[in-house]
Write an enzyme that holds these catalytic residues in place. Structure first.
Site, PDB file in Angstrom:
ATOM      1  N   GLU A 137     -62.030 119.570  29.627  1.00 44.46           N
ATOM      2  CA  GLU A 137     -62.595 120.671  30.404  1.00 44.46           C
ATOM      3  C   GLU A 137     -62.876 121.781  29.408  1.00 44.46           C
ATOM      4  O   GLU A 137     -61.970 122.271  28.743  1.00 44.46           O
ATOM      5  CB  GLU A 137     -61.605 121.092  31.486  1.00 44.46           C
ATOM      6  CG  GLU A 137     -62.157 122.102  32.456  1.00 44.46           C
ATOM      7  CD  GLU A 137     -61.807 123.513  32.064  1.00 44.46           C
ATOM      8  OE1 GLU A 137     -62.671 124.177  31.437  1.00 44.46           O
ATOM      9  OE2 GLU A 137     -60.690 123.953  32.356  1.00 44.46           O
ATOM     10  N   CYS A 197     -61.763 129.975  32.090  1.00 42.74           N
ATOM     11  CA  CYS A 197     -62.941 129.102  32.032  1.00 42.74           C
ATOM     12  C   CYS A 197     -63.837 129.308  33.245  1.00 42.74           C
ATOM     13  O   CYS A 197     -64.999 128.906  33.241  1.00 42.74           O
ATOM     14  CB  CYS A 197     -62.512 127.640  31.934  1.00 42.74           C
ATOM     15  SG  CYS A 197     -61.495 127.086  33.328  1.00 42.74           S
TER      16      CYS A 197
END
Length: 495
Positions: free
Chosen positions: A231, A268
């Site tokens: 990720e 993120c």
């Protein structure tokens, strides 16, 4: 105290031990694995104050933020355990034999087996929930895999103490001690050796695109390629549609100012791109957001490496053509401090400049002004894949601009209506993943018990005697789980 990098010999020994532990651990029951996750949670809980204090010192994150993250980590472990006990973590399918001589068919049943030892690389910005005892470790252990965690250099002491809690829980659960191992390494060579080792069967990673892509490439080049579930972040665009923007201008500015600067923008899922159609409401929103961000104090970033990268990325973005600096970059006397930065540009300038499409990890956002809706739609079509896309819209907006929804579902993993992308709920329905380059595999989530599926593979049993089938496939359904039998979802036995 510093920790030396693991040597090639130590990595070899760790991989061998992980493989031997896996051969035993893969045969444990779901309940045994669930009990291990519960025990890890309890062991961590007993040392919460100590671990939070240590993480504060290493990451510069505030106490409340870390306490919330710690609670989330415990919740993840417990939720994954419950998913194991109830069997809802996967789909189990049975098609019983057809004995009609004219169309005889075999008995076919599908379950899952663990992949093998998993290498986990934690995140710098989440010392608990996405690191040593985080979602990757929890889901790999739930799947029946052994785990080797490489401590993140940003919080090595926290990682070491969390690892000690996991190892204590394993010992208390009477499981093989090398089900979990912990190593250190600041050199990329340590990560490369670990991913290249033939006994490592999968990788979990949360971090930057550069590091995640490097691990992905190493894994693909192996003689036996392995999956890398990386990720790697995104810019998480927010689309301000006209009716909503005109009705709730101040509320939207408040929401986004908080989300952009939460934990110094080190998420993120931070909204780094805001798009609106040219109007008085958009001008008013821009003024309000600018004023709110100006009054937010500088915050400490996680470490010098991230602070340096933030400064470099901001300087690169601000020197592009047709950029208006609403809140210019302001250097601080403290190298770890970062103040909010806000810029504005046109849709045409944004579309033609790939530099502006890149994530800036930190308290930075770019407003993009579109002349008409079709220009906004063109921007959406040009964006790379994203972890999230947010629509600030009324239902009338959604109806009028439905084409935007269709465009965004092609590129993102989570569509948000009238909320901010920061904050990821841990639940079965969550999808924290996206097409490349936000992640390396859009089929899987790294949050929620569905993440367990990353570390198993399907196995089909044909015409096997019932006593030799795994419990989840046996006629009596001893686990009392839901299964799809001859195309019907049921918890019944097979008579």
């Amino acid at each position: 105290m510093s920790f030396p990098d693991a040597t090639s010999a130590e990595i070899e020994q760790a991989a061998q031990r992980a493989w031997q532990a896996f051969l035993a651990y893969r045969k444990t029951s779901w309940k045994q694995r669930a009990d291990l996750l519960y025990q890890i949670a309890e062991t961590l809980r007993a040392r919460e104050a100590e671990l939070v204090a240590l993480a504060m010192k290493e990451t510069h994150l505030p106490e409340l933020r870390l306490k919330n993250e710690f609670a989330r980590t415990l919740f993840q472990l417990q939720q994954y355990g419950k998913a194991l006990e109830t069997g809802i973590w996967a789909e189990f399918r049975i098609d019983t034999a057809v004995h009609d001589p004219a169309s005889a068919q075999p008995d076919v049943r599908k379950s899952y087996v663990p992949l093998g030892p998993v290498a986990v690389f934690g995140a710098s910005n989440f010392p608990f929930a996405f690191s040593t005892a985080g979602g990757d470790t929890a889901s790999a252990l739930a799947a029946g895999c052994s785990v080797i965690v490489k401590a993140h250099p940003a919080h090595p002491h926290t990682s070491t103490q969390v690892a000690a809690c996991i190892q204590q829980a394993i010992q208390q659960s009477s499981l093989p001690e090398n089900v979990f191992q912990h190593i250190h390494g600041t050199s990329p060579a340590v990560s490369e050796m670990l991913v290249k080792h033939p006994l490592i069967k999968a990788v979990g990673f949360t971090g930057s695109y550069v590091a995640g892509k490097a691990l992905f490439d190493i894994a693909r080049q192996r003689k036996q390629p392995i999956p890398v579930f990386a990720e790697m972040g995104s810019v998480n665009p927010v689309f301000l549609l006209p009716e909503k923007l005109s009705r709730d201008t101040a509320t939207l500015a408040d929401m986004l100012a908080g989300s952009i600067t939460l934990s110094a923008g080190q998420f993120c899922t931070k909204p780094g791109l805001i798009l609106g159609i040219k109007s008085e409401a958009l001008q008013h929103f821009t003024s309000l957001l600018t004023e709110k961000l100006k009054h937010i104090q500088a915050q400490h970033m996680l470490h010098e490496g991230i602070a340096h990268a933030f400064r470099e990325k901001v300087q690169l973005a601000r020197h592009q053509q047709q950029i208006l600096e609403l809140i210019p970059f302001s250097s601080s006397t403290h190298t770890l401090e970062a103040k909010p930065v806000l810029s504005l540009t046109s849709a045409s300038a944004f579309i033609d400049n790939p530099v502006l499409h890149e994530e800036v990890f930190g308290p930075y956002a770019l407003i993009v002004t579109c002349e008409i809706f079709e220009e906004m739609l063109e921007v959406a079509d040009r964006l790379e894949a994203q972890l999230t896309c947010t629509l600030m819209a009324t239902e009338n907006d959604l109806q009028q601009y439905r084409r935007l929804i269709d465009a965004l579902t092609l590129i993102c993993g989570r569509m948000i209506w009238n909320g901010v992308p920061t904050g990821v709920r841990v639940c079965m329905a969550m999808h924290h993943g996206s097409p490349f380059p936000a992640t390396t595999d859009s089929h899987f989530t790294s949050v929620g018990a569905d993440a367990i599926k990353r570390f198993v593979r399907p196995v089909c049993f044909q015409n096997f005697p019932d006593p030799f089938l795994p419990p989840e496939l046996q006629n009596e359904n001893p686990l009392q789980i839901w299964r799809t039998i001859n195309h019907q979802l049921t918890s019944s036995k097979i008579e």
